[in-house]
Design a protein around this motif. Sequence first.
Motif, short mmCIF file in Angstrom:
data_model
loop_
_atom_site.label_atom_id
_atom_site.label_comp_id
_atom_site.label_asym_id
_atom_site.label_seq_id
_atom_site.Cartn_x
_atom_site.Cartn_y
_atom_site.Cartn_z
N VAL A 24 0.83 -1.20 0.00
CA VAL A 24 0.00 0.00 0.00
C VAL A 24 0.87 1.25 0.00
CG1 VAL A 24 -1.75 1.31 1.30
CG2 VAL A 24 -1.87 -1.19 1.19
N GLU A 25 1.84 1.31 0.92
CA GLU A 25 2.74 2.47 1.03
C GLU A 25 4.13 2.01 1.41
OE1 GLU A 25 1.29 6.00 3.23
OE2 GLU A 25 -0.50 4.78 3.60
N SER A 26 5.11 2.71 0.87
CA SER A 26 6.51 2.45 1.21
C SER A 26 7.21 3.78 1.42
CB SER A 26 7.18 1.67 0.08
OG SER A 26 8.54 1.50 0.32
N HIS A 27 7.61 4.04 2.67
CA HIS A 27 8.30 5.28 3.04
C HIS A 27 9.57 4.92 3.79
CE1 HIS A 27 4.82 7.75 2.01
NE2 HIS A 27 4.08 6.84 2.59
N HIS A 28 10.43 5.88 3.99
CA HIS A 28 11.65 5.61 4.76
C HIS A 28 11.34 5.35 6.23
CE1 HIS A 28 11.23 9.95 5.42
NE2 HIS A 28 11.96 9.77 6.51
N GLU A 29 10.15 5.76 6.70
CA GLU A 29 9.76 5.57 8.10
C GLU A 29 8.93 4.32 8.34
OE1 GLU A 29 7.77 9.10 9.36
OE2 GLU A 29 9.48 10.38 8.91
N TYR A 30 8.19 3.86 7.34
CA TYR A 30 7.34 2.69 7.52
C TYR A 30 6.96 2.07 6.18
CZ TYR A 30 3.31 5.56 6.20
OH TYR A 30 2.43 6.37 5.52
N ILE A 31 6.48 0.83 6.27
CA ILE A 31 5.91 0.13 5.12
C ILE A 31 4.54 -0.36 5.54
CG2 ILE A 31 6.03 -2.04 3.81
CD1 ILE A 31 8.91 -1.46 3.27
N ALA A 94 -1.03 -4.20 7.67
CA ALA A 94 0.14 -4.39 8.53
C ALA A 94 1.07 -3.22 8.27
CB ALA A 94 0.84 -5.71 8.21
N ILE A 95 1.45 -2.56 9.33
CA ILE A 95 2.39 -1.44 9.24
C ILE A 95 3.63 -1.80 10.05
CG2 ILE A 95 2.80 1.00 9.76
CD1 ILE A 95 -0.19 1.45 9.41
N ALA A 96 4.80 -1.66 9.43
CA ALA A 96 6.06 -2.00 10.08
C ALA A 96 6.97 -0.78 10.15
CB ALA A 96 6.77 -3.11 9.31
N ARG A 97 7.67 -0.68 11.30
CA ARG A 97 8.63 0.41 11.54
C ARG A 97 9.89 -0.17 12.19
NH1 ARG A 97 3.67 2.72 12.37
NH2 ARG A 97 3.37 4.80 11.50
N VAL A 98 11.00 0.49 11.97
CA VAL A 98 12.25 0.11 12.61
C VAL A 98 12.30 0.73 14.00
CG1 VAL A 98 14.77 0.26 12.52
CG2 VAL A 98 13.47 -0.10 10.41
N ILE A 99 12.67 -0.07 14.98
CA ILE A 99 12.86 0.42 16.35
C ILE A 99 14.34 0.70 16.59
CG2 ILE A 99 12.71 -0.15 18.80
CD1 ILE A 99 10.40 -2.04 18.10
N HIS A 100 15.20 -0.20 16.09
CA HIS A 100 16.63 -0.08 16.35
C HIS A 100 17.40 -0.78 15.24
CE1 HIS A 100 20.48 -1.34 18.25
NE2 HIS A 100 20.42 -0.10 18.73
N GLN A 101 18.53 -0.20 14.88
CA GLN A 101 19.41 -0.83 13.90
C GLN A 101 20.84 -0.74 14.38
OE1 GLN A 101 19.60 1.02 10.03
NE2 GLN A 101 20.97 -0.54 9.24
N ALA A 102 21.56 -1.86 14.26
CA ALA A 102 22.98 -1.90 14.60
C ALA A 102 23.67 -2.77 13.56
CB ALA A 102 23.19 -2.47 15.99
#
Length: 133
Positions: A24-31, A94-102
């Motif tokens: 539906v949507e793809s952004h740098h903050e969420y999909i 379903a909406i997904a976001r990044v919480i943490h990246q290492a």
Amino acid sequence: MTEWQEILEASEQMYWGLLGCRLVESHHEYIKIALTATERHLNHMHIVHGGVMMSMMDQAMGMMSMAVQGGQPCVTTNMNTHFVHSMGQGELYAIARVIHQAGRTMTLQAEITNEAGETGAIATATFIATRSK
């Protein structure tokens, strides 16, 4: 969405297509992905099977982790899910976001909602980018 076009076309013959998912949507903050839940997505209690909701969240978080890693394929290493409300037939998101990246490892969160905005499930998961061959 054009960056996903080739992958999604190929995925129509795979699990993504079997479930009936759509981007539906793809952004740098969420999909955000969607699925029209039909009778085939229900369990014997006539509610959407938990595995369908888990699969949607895993798909959305996997896509988000891949986007964060510049297109590098990523795999799920752990996923925790909480079912908070039963879902019926109709549109699910379903909406997904990044919480943490290492580095190659990421922790994400996802949520399933219906058209009324009710939350059906929430999840967190850890993904790792695969190494280039």
